[in-house]
Design an enzyme around this catalytic site. Structure first.
Site, PDB file in Angstrom:
ATOM      1  N   CYS A  87       6.897   3.543   7.928  1.00 43.10           N
ATOM      2  CA  CYS A  87       5.836   2.697   8.471  1.00 43.10           C
ATOM      3  C   CYS A  87       5.162   3.403   9.652  1.00 43.10           C
ATOM      4  CB  CYS A  87       6.383   1.326   8.833  1.00 43.10           C
ATOM      5  SG  CYS A  87       5.094   0.062   9.007  1.00 43.10           S
ATOM      6  N   HIS A 224       9.378  -0.541   3.815  1.00 37.82           N
ATOM      7  CA  HIS A 224      10.590  -0.485   4.632  1.00 37.82           C
ATOM      8  C   HIS A 224      11.860  -0.495   3.774  1.00 37.82           C
ATOM      9  CE1 HIS A 224       8.935  -1.038   8.739  1.00 37.82           C
ATOM     10  NE2 HIS A 224       7.953  -1.656   8.113  1.00 37.82           N
ATOM     11  N   GLU A 226      14.683   0.550   4.663  1.00 36.76           N
ATOM     12  CA  GLU A 226      15.833   0.334   5.536  1.00 36.76           C
ATOM     13  C   GLU A 226      16.163  -1.143   5.708  1.00 36.76           C
ATOM     14  OE1 GLU A 226      12.493  -0.232   8.517  1.00 36.76           O
ATOM     15  OE2 GLU A 226      12.830   0.590   6.514  1.00 36.76           O
TER      16      GLU A 226
END
Length: 431
Positions: A87, A224, A226
């Site tokens: 990001c 994202h 993660e």
């Protein structure tokens, strides 16, 4: 094996980034931008986490990209260490030129991440921030981040960004595609890369969600992974890459090359190449300045001072609008007053209209988006919400004024005011 999780002012996804690394047996260590840079070289790899570094001032990622820390990361990536930007981290890598790479420090970027543009049935249905789950399709297995993900595999991960639209020239896109540097694309659940929203959540060229450098050890990804175990394949791949060692990288299916070959010279900036701003015939200009402290200008000044450039800088918003030429002068004045009263062009609680800049030694640069989504959004709001159909066109730009004209060439070379891939710069002179 330790991964340095880089924290700039405004980074806010460091915790979930560390948790994702821990899920696959890697150690994530927070490293702040103002720590001893010599310690940065001790890490086995790097993760630039998401957030809003420096509040996205001037342009998302650009202030952080100019930090001396990024030169250390560039050098370590050249040694084969993996670098993952998620990001805002992806925006930093793009602005720093680490992806697609191939140039020298200071070369202008070949790719930009710019304002989201959501298109459905040929119409722009939204701009700016968008937060939703998206489907990604793995396009290659030959990178440090996709070695454990078979090509064609679908990943469902969240996306949350306002400036995640990859844009580039057709030549750059062709080379990225041919050399397998597009790591992930946005698709529907059946794996089809449909260009329109919501499959393509931001209007990225070719539905691109992530790109790498040629070597495949640096990746910029906008969604994202993660934030969910569903994205852990990326982090498992990272661990496997580190276990092999940078010197024993998996051979790539395409022919290796030392760098990305599209020349940065195509977008190199020079004062002599900047066209002069010329308003449209009969157009009206509105220049807006903050009443409160302009933190964007302060951050730009600070970043430039760290590079030995110390111009005084003022930042203003510039609007150019055209009305129906058949309007009477009285009606035209009424429309202009209604536009200002709408609050769409500026917030009178913290902004005010000011005269166009003029000074004997100063110089002003008008920066406009090549695809002026914000201007289009405001135009449609004035026409459709406020009934001002007499407004025919509207363009938004940022007017940067430097106190010393001779500093402009140096400032241009930092690219802090202008990414030539997604923006155009015009010399503005009202003396």
């Amino acid at each position: 094996m330790t991964i340095g999780i880089i924290q700039f002012p405004g980074t806010n996804c460091e915790r979930e980034s560390r948790l994702a690394l821990e899920r696959v047996g890697l150690e994530g260590v927070f490293f702040r931008w103002n720590q001893d840079l010599a310690q940065l070289r001790d890490f086995d790899g790097y993760l630039l986490a998401g957030g809003f570094s420096y509040e996205d001032r001037s342009r998302s990622g650009i202030i952080a990209a100019l930090d001396p820390l990024m030169e250390v990361i560039r050098q370590e990536s050249d040694r084969g260490k993996p670098v993952l930007g998620i990001c805002n981290g992806a925006q930093i890598l793009v602005e720093a030129g680490l992806v697609p790479g191939g140039g020298s420090p200071g070369d202008p970027p070949l790719v930009a991440l710019t304002t989201n543009r959501r298109v459905a049935r040929g119409r722009v249905v939204g701009t700016g921030f968008y937060n939703a789950w998206v489907t990604l399709r793995a396009e290659t297995e030959e990178t440090a981040f996709t070695g454990r993900i078979p090509r064609g595999t679908a990943l469902n991960v969240p996306a949350a960004h306002a400036e995640g639209r990859f844009v580039m020239s057709p030549q750059v896109y062709q080379e990225l595609n041919e050399r397998g540097m597009i790591a992930f694309r946005y698709t529907d659940e059946e794996g089809q890369a449909l260009e329109e929203f919501p499959v393509n959540p931001n209007g990225s060229v070719g539905n691109i969600a992530a790109i790498t450098n040629v070597r495949g050890n640096v990746m910029a990804i906008m969604p994202h992974p993660e934030r969910t175990p569903l994205g852990d394949g990326i982090f498992h791949s990272l661990r496997e890459y580190l276990e092999r060692g940078p010197g024993e990288e998996k051979a790539r299916s395409r022919e290796e090359a030392p760098s990305f070959s599209s020349s940065p010279a195509e977008t190199r900036l020079s004062v002599d190449d900047l066209p002069a701003f010329a308003p449209r015939q009969g157009a009206h200009e509105l220049v807006v300045q903050l009443i409160i402290t302009d933190n964007a200008a302060v951050s730009v000044e600070t970043a430039l001072s760290h590079r030995g450039i110390s111009p005084g800088i003022t930042r203003r918003v510039h609007w150019e609008l055209s009305l129906d030429p058949d309007l009477s002068p009285a009606r035209a004045q009424e429309v202009l007053e209604a536009i200002q009263a709408s609050g769409e062009l500026y917030n009178s609680n913290k902004e005010e209209c000011v005269p166009a800049p003029a000074g004997s030694n100063s110089v002003s640069l008008l920066v406009r988006e090549r695809d002026d989504i914000q201007g289009r959004r405001v135009l449609e709001a004035l026409q459709n919400w406020f009934g001002l159909q007499e407004v025919r066109s509207l363009q938004r730009g940022i007017l940067w004024t430097l106190d010393e004209a001779q500093d402009l060439e140096q400032v241009l070379n930092t690219h802090i005011l202008l990414n030539p891939v997604s923006q155009v710069g015009l010399l503005y002179d009202r003396r």
